[in-house]
Design an enzyme around this catalytic site. Structure first.
Site, PDB file in Angstrom:
ATOM      1  N   SER A 173      69.620  -3.945 223.383  1.00 22.57           N
ATOM      2  CA  SER A 173      70.842  -3.494 222.717  1.00 22.57           C
ATOM      3  C   SER A 173      71.996  -3.532 223.715  1.00 22.57           C
ATOM      4  CB  SER A 173      70.618  -2.097 222.130  1.00 22.57           C
ATOM      5  OG  SER A 173      71.714  -1.718 221.356  1.00 22.57           O
ATOM      6  N   THR A 174      72.680  -2.413 223.925  1.00 25.90           N
ATOM      7  CA  THR A 174      73.813  -2.375 224.861  1.00 25.90           C
ATOM      8  C   THR A 174      73.422  -2.961 226.221  1.00 25.90           C
ATOM      9  OG1 THR A 174      74.342  -0.299 223.824  1.00 25.90           O
ATOM     10  CG2 THR A 174      75.557  -0.848 225.827  1.00 25.90           C
ATOM     11  N   HIS A 200      70.505  -6.199 219.219  1.00 25.38           N
ATOM     12  CA  HIS A 200      71.451  -5.572 218.283  1.00 25.38           C
ATOM     13  C   HIS A 200      72.813  -6.226 218.427  1.00 25.38           C
ATOM     14  CE1 HIS A 200      68.877  -1.666 218.741  1.00 25.38           C
ATOM     15  NE2 HIS A 200      68.279  -2.581 217.985  1.00 25.38           N
ATOM     16  N   MET A 294      71.168   1.643 223.894  1.00 20.20           N
ATOM     17  CA  MET A 294      71.292   2.987 223.343  1.00 20.20           C
ATOM     18  C   MET A 294      70.182   3.258 222.353  1.00 20.20           C
ATOM     19  SD  MET A 294      75.020   3.914 221.946  1.00 20.20           S
ATOM     20  CE  MET A 294      75.892   2.377 221.882  1.00 20.20           C
ATOM     21  N   ASP A 297      65.279   2.379 219.382  1.00 25.57           N
ATOM     22  CA  ASP A 297      64.675   1.305 218.594  1.00 25.57           C
ATOM     23  C   ASP A 297      63.669   0.534 219.440  1.00 25.57           C
ATOM     24  OD1 ASP A 297      64.160  -0.480 216.553  1.00 25.57           O
ATOM     25  OD2 ASP A 297      65.872  -1.769 217.046  1.00 25.57           O
TER      26      ASP A 297
END
Lengths: 355, 612, 87
Positions: A173-174, A200, A294, A297
């Site tokens: 993600s991030t 993401h 973050m 998940d």
């Protein structure tokens, strides 16, 4: 108080971002109108986070970012338009050390302000807690250069369920794009297992991400926009704004986009991808890798893979921009190894050679 | 010839040309999104205008073409197999327009050829029991990404009351090997005996993907040439008059206006230079000489501008007179009696504005008839006259021209808007509940938030109030809406009397420059800071630092006596004010932006809102 | 779980949601099943209906849900008939 420096040449955009953050509270704001001012303010105001517009007079966003990362690294959130060109520039920025990005208000495909505001607040907060990297990816790309891409179709094998190899699942993600580049870029062209990736990201960006990784990796990288038979030597990126699942078509293993599961917060969902892989393959044929990001998940599903006899890697806290997802995996006891980015490719190759 | 038909022929030829050009581009690159969009829009508009005349074969053929283009627009690709049939249709339209011009009617074999051309595009659909008299036929082709968008098309059909038939088919033969279960391929044909407006309401969320046909209406039959009122040939102007007036093509006039604007922009560049010369050592004399000559250029270009602006003005009457026919035909189709009154036709607007207003007006009137006016029975029940009243009123308003389109219908259903906003994911339920009525009304302009409608002949697909707002903004105007539940809706289009350049004062504040419309400024002055207690500080409005330490302030005295404190006035500029777009459109305090000679975009302050 | 293998028959139970279209596709594609029993089905998502239409198994049973029973099932059966000569 989180000190945020908003850098944008448009007074209106400064105002919009300023209002979003000041309504959320907990932020102290300063503004800069161009790159030069941004660099001055980075000293004078000493912000915890900088939001950076890409196109500006005098010194554009990428140039500012490069100088910041060399001279005084800070978490930077790019403000990007959801366009083809915006995607390319943003990925460049993420590679040069930006933590994350938010879509620019007012673009042709822009989010409504009510959807945008919480996203901006979340991402700026997360960035404040993140660790900026000193232009890490710059070194790696310049050293490695553009890899040869030999079309060895003869060696490419279609994935067979009974006798076939395993599958590598990567979630991020991030801070994900440069991390993906480091991990995937380290994998050899003759890697005998295919790789599926859930990063993401909105749909406007995943195509560019795939093209970009394709240019940087020895493996072929493509975005999955329809059911696609998984082949060795290839990396399959999930299309954004939807999930990706692993399934079967006859004897072949396929990946396909699926409508987002509304019960899940982030898409493409790592949990859904990993769970679908586990439903179709024996866990011993799975390797799960959870990178920076973050939230949580992927943590539960990768822990389940390990529990069932598969192997998993969580990115180390020191090397992660945000130690959310890999952190949860580690805390759940779901990680066989907790590794820095540079060591992951070797670990994956070792595990596969041993099996 | 009928003036309305003449107008249609002029526009029709343009639209046909536009479509043909776009198709040519598509034959080179079948995925050219701009060309697809342009082609769709041209065909869509042409189809819409066809409905005003008895040109049924043309309308049907265009409808089929539009369907196909719409599908292509969604996939981003025009199928190769569709290209030739579409080109043939466009060619046929060309022949027909010329035939229409010469004989006032379509050729005798038009219906046959239309059916022919149409069937090469679509596999002819058989409807069997779907065509029972009295039912409304529903043809629903969901978007290919419907499942990703969260739609369940069968659940949507399930919500239609009084279903009498349902057929489920596939739009193409799905390939077995790598079948994609999440790529929507369904085509749903259904029928319902519920009133059309009830069906339309149930399908409002997917109105752009649905065609409704009520089979009680006569099936599109052969064209009756007689219904094109022959009328008396228009009196030609006498030869003698022709000698004194020269017919100037509209393009030529546009070109002249454009050149005048460029002349003014070039002059602005010179003004900048003159100011810089002023600051050179010994440059003062040169600067004042320059200024004097520039003053003369100024006056001349001002006159030129005025003369051309005058020549471009046309009365609104030509536009307004096209509307009663629209209302008559809609009234018949919808079975809603309505009377239209017009006023203000003598007001003049720039020709391009008047031309551009027709489509938005048409759309607003359609909406008013379709959704604003209640069915006659409902009106009777609530004590209103059965005949719906529509007014289109043009009036002057503070240097601009406002056009009100009023209906005395049910008003906008705010609850429905709120529900749809939430359903469409525009807002979450909590923020939707907190919106006040005005903000809710504003949502009808949100892209994708099209109002409910029965597709086909009445209201087109894919063009909603957001498109109206965009079209009006492009003409330099803005749209307001007021609505009272039970009493009706008024949509007001506020148009600039001239789209020529606006004189602006340039001010500086903090490190940025802004523009203020000169028309709103009485004078600029320096005053003692003690006198400025009630003044508005521009710095506060734009989030800059107030300049401190000075005992005198530079102020603009606005109309109605309000004072605006700026850091300095640096000159004046004539420029075309462009409306703000996207999210900025909602930004309070600004009316638009202008581009200066050196390419910088400056924001133009909304003096009216500042003065309040 | 709403898709149950039962010999040469597939049983659809409860609400069949959009995500069920993929596992149903996998089963129908395997060629091991001839019939789909909808008697305990409380609702069919369009994507699931579409898979039934594409692969054309024989639909058996009366669905519990009236819309499936009265509209979807007859529509599916009507579409299947013209092909039966070839099967």
């Amino acid at each position: 108080m989180i000190k945020v420096l908003i850098v944008d040449d448009s007074p209106l955009m400064r105002r919009v971002l300023g209002e979003i953050l000041s309504e959320a509270e907990g932020f102290e704001l300063a503004f800069a109108r161009d790159g030069i001012e941004a660099l001055q303010m980075a000293d004078a105001f000493s912000p915890d986070v900088i939001t950076l517009d890409v196109q500006m007079p005098r010194l554009d966003g990428l140039q500012v970012l490069e100088r910041l990362m060399v001279e005084r690294p800070r978490p930077v959130v790019m403000v990007s338009s959801l366009t083809q060109q915006g995607a390319e520039t943003t990925l460049n920025a993420l590679e040069r050390g930006a933590i994350d990005f938010v879509p620019k208000p007012g673009g042709p495909a822009s989010l409504h302000i009510d959807e945008l505001a919480p996203l901006v607040v979340d991402k700026v907060r997360a960035a404040a807690a993140a660790q900026p990297k000193r232009a890490r990816a710059l070194q790696s790309t310049s050293v490695r250069g553009r890899p040869r891409k030999t079309a060895s179709l003869a060696r490419r094998r279609t994935f067979s369920l009974d006798t076939g190899p395993g599958l590598i699942i990567v979630g991020a993600s991030t801070g994900g794009p440069p991390a993906l580049e480091a991990v995937l870029g380290g994998l050899p062209e003759d890697l005998p297992w295919p790789v599926v990736v859930a990063q993401h990201m909105p749909a406007a960006f995943t195509g560019s991400l795939a093209r970009r990784l394709d240019g940087l990796c020895e493996l072929q990288v493509l975005e999955v926009i329809a059911p696609t038979v998984l082949e060795t030597g290839r990396v399959y990126i999930a299309r954004g704004d939807a999930d990706m699942i692993v399934s079967r078509r006859g004897e072949s293993l396929v990946a396909l986009p699926a409508p987002s599961d509304r019960a899940l917060r982030w898409h493409p969902s790592v949990d859904r991808l990993a769970a679908s892989a586990l439903a179709n393959l024996d866990a011993s044929k799975l390797i799960g890798v959870l990178l920076t990001g973050m939230g949580d998940d992927g943590a539960a599903s990768l822990a389940a893979i390990r529990q069932a006899g598969g192997r998993t890697i969580a990115q180390s806290q020191e090397s992660a921009v945000v130690w959310g997802m890999p952190g949860v995996l580690a805390r759940l006891g779901g990680a066989d190894e907790i590794l820095d980015l540079e060591k992951m490719a070797d670990q994956i190759v070792d595990w596969i050679s041993a099996s | 010839m009928d003036a309305l038909l003449e107008q249609f022929l002029i526009e029709g030829r343009d639209q046909r040309r536009e479509a043909a050009r776009a198709l040519e581009r598509l034959s080179v690159a079948a995925d050219d999104a701009h060309a697809l969009e342009a082609c769709f829009r041209a065909v869509h508009t042409l189809k819409g205008s066809t409905g005003l005349f008895d040109l049924a074969p043309m309308g049907q053929m265009l409808h089929v073409a539009e369907d196909r283009l719409e599908a292509a627009r969604k996939t981003g690709l025009l199928q190769r197999a569709d290209q030739l049939p579409l080109l043939r249709i466009v060619d046929l339209i060309e022949d027909w327009l010329e035939h229409l011009a010469a004989y006032g009617a379509l050729p005798a074999d038009a219906a046959e050829r239309a059916a022919d051309a149409g069937s090469t595009l679509t596999r002819a659909g058989r409807y069997d029991d779907l065509t029972r008299p009295g039912v409304t036929r529903i043809h629903y082709v969901p978007r290919e990404d419907a499942y990703f968008a969260g739609d369940d098309p069968l659940a949507i059909i399930k919500a239609v009351p009084h279903l009498t038939a349902l057929r489920i088919s596939l739009r193409d033969q799905a390939s077995g090997a790598l079948y994609d279960p999440f790529h929507c391929r369904l085509v749903l044909d259904a029928a319902s005996s519920a009133p059309p407006e009830v069906i339309a309401k149930a399908l409002a969320l997917v109105a752009d993907q649905v065609d409704l046909t009520t089979s009680a209406m006569p099936e599109a039959g052969a064209l009756e040439a007689a219904s094109l009122e022959p009328g008396a040939p228009e009196a030609r102007s006498p030869e003698s008059q022709a000698a004194r007036t020269v017919r100037l093509s509209a393009e030529r006039l546009d070109e002249m206006a454009r050149l005048t604007e460029e002349l003014t922009a070039a002059r602005n560049g010179l003004m900048d230079l003159a100011r810089q010369v002023e600051h050179l050592p010994g440059g003062h004399d040169l600067a004042s000489g320059l200024s004097a000559r520039l003053g003369r250029v100024d006056r001349l270009s001002e006159e030129l501008r005025a003369v051309i602006g005058q020549a471009r003005l046309v009365p609104l009457s030509g536009l307004l007179e096209r509307l009663p026919r629209v209302v008559r035909s809609l009234s018949q189709t919808l079975n809603k009696p309505a009377a239209l009154t017009l006023s203000g036709g003598a007001l003049e607007l720039d020709r391009s504005v008047v031309d551009g207003l027709f489509d938005p007006l048409l759309h607003i009137l359609r909406n008013a008839m379709d959704h604003g006016l209640e069915p006659a029975s409902e009106r009777a029940a609530s004590g209103k006259p059965q005949m719906g009243a529509l007014h289109v009123v043009a009036r002057r308003q503070a240097g601009e021209v406002a056009i009100d389109i009023k209906d005395d219908g049910a008003g906008v259903n705010l609850g429905a808007i709120r529900a749809r906003a939430v359903a469409r994911g525009v807002l979450d339920a909590r923020s939707a509940d907190q919106l006040d009525p005005d903000a809710l009304l504003e949502l009808i302009f949100h892209p994708g938030f099209t109002t409910a409608r029965t597709a086909g002949a009445i209201s087109g697909r894919g063009v909603g109030m957001d498109a109206v707002r965009a079209a009006i903004a492009q003409l330099g105007g803005r749209v307001q809406v007021r609505s009272t539940t039970g009493q009706g809706t008024t949509i007001t289009l506020i148009m600039p009397a001239s789209i020529m350049l606006t004189p602006l004062a340039l001010v500086v504040c903090g490190q940025a420059r802004y523009a203020v419309p000169l028309a709103a400024v009485e004078r600029s002055a320096r005053i003692d800071s003690g006198q400025a207690a009630d003044a508005v500080h521009l710095a506060d409005l734009v989030g800059a630092q107030r300049r401190s330490g000075s005992t005198t302030l530079t102020v603009l005295q606005l109309q109605r006596g309000a004072l605006l404190v700026v850091d300095g006035v640096i000159g004046r500029l004539d420029a075309a004010v462009k409306p703000l777009t996207g999210l900025m459109a909602g930004a309070p305090g600004f009316v638009g932006s202008v581009t200066t000679a050196d390419g910088l975009a400056l924001l133009v302050l909304d003096v009216e809102s500042l003065a309040r | 779980m709403s898709i149950i293998e039962d010999g040469a028959n597939i049983r659809l139970e409860g609400l069949c949601r959009v995500e069920d279209a993929e596992p149903l596709t996998v089963l129908l594609q395997s060629g091991r099943f001839e019939t789909v029993d909808i008697s305990s089905c409380d609702g069919l998502h369009s994507a699931v209906t579409q898979a039934l239409l594409v692969f054309g198994p024989t639909i058996i049973g009366e669905a519990a849900d009236p819309f499936v029973r009265d509209w979807i099932a007859p529509a599916l059966r009507a579409q299947r008939q013209p092909d039966q000569g070839e099967v």
